[in-house]
Design a protein around this motif. Structure first.
Motif, PDB file in Angstrom:
ATOM      1  N   GLN A  50     -21.542  21.537  29.509  1.00  0.00           N
ATOM      2  CA  GLN A  50     -20.715  20.576  30.238  1.00  0.00           C
ATOM      3  C   GLN A  50     -20.823  19.176  29.644  1.00  0.00           C
ATOM      4  O   GLN A  50     -19.812  18.485  29.468  1.00  0.00           O
ATOM      5  CB  GLN A  50     -21.102  20.557  31.712  1.00  0.00           C
ATOM      6  N   ARG A  54     -17.671  17.156  27.703  1.00  0.00           N
ATOM      7  CA  ARG A  54     -17.215  15.829  28.134  1.00  0.00           C
ATOM      8  C   ARG A  54     -17.232  14.832  26.985  1.00  0.00           C
ATOM      9  O   ARG A  54     -16.378  13.946  26.922  1.00  0.00           O
ATOM     10  CB  ARG A  54     -18.060  15.345  29.305  1.00  0.00           C
ATOM     11  N   VAL A  59     -12.370  18.682  29.965  1.00  0.00           N
ATOM     12  CA  VAL A  59     -12.839  18.895  31.331  1.00  0.00           C
ATOM     13  C   VAL A  59     -13.318  20.341  31.423  1.00  0.00           C
ATOM     14  O   VAL A  59     -12.549  21.262  31.189  1.00  0.00           O
ATOM     15  CB  VAL A  59     -11.713  18.634  32.351  1.00  0.00           C
TER      16      VAL A  59
END
Length: 83
Positions: A50, A54, A59
């Motif tokens: 994640q 980013r 996303v």
């Protein structure tokens, strides 16, 4: 013999589906995390994916990230490199 591609499709690089750049970024991040986080817990791997997505402006899709994290965490850790 196969027919040749039209000149216009060669000059524009051909037709690509929407989102192909996003998928390239996801693939790059997953491969990078796979090299550095193999065998670690799913939560750590998920967070690493994640965070890196980013960085590249993607996303994260939570379901997809969870699947990748499960697969990467089940891999054996790489032995330390000798250099």
């Amino acid at each position: 013999m196969e027919p040749l591609s039209s000149i216009s499709s060669l000059s524009t690089g051909g037709r690509r589906d929407p989102g192909w750049q996003v998928q390239l970024r996801v693939d790059y991040v997953v491969n990078k995390v796979m090299q550095t986080h193999r065998g670690q817990t799913e939560d750590i791997v998920k967070q690493a994916i994640q965070d890196q997505l980013r960085v590249y402006g993607v996303v994260p899709n939570n379901r997809q990230v969870a699947q990748y994290a499960t697969a990467i965490s089940s891999l054996p850790q790489l032995p330390p490199s000798r250099g």
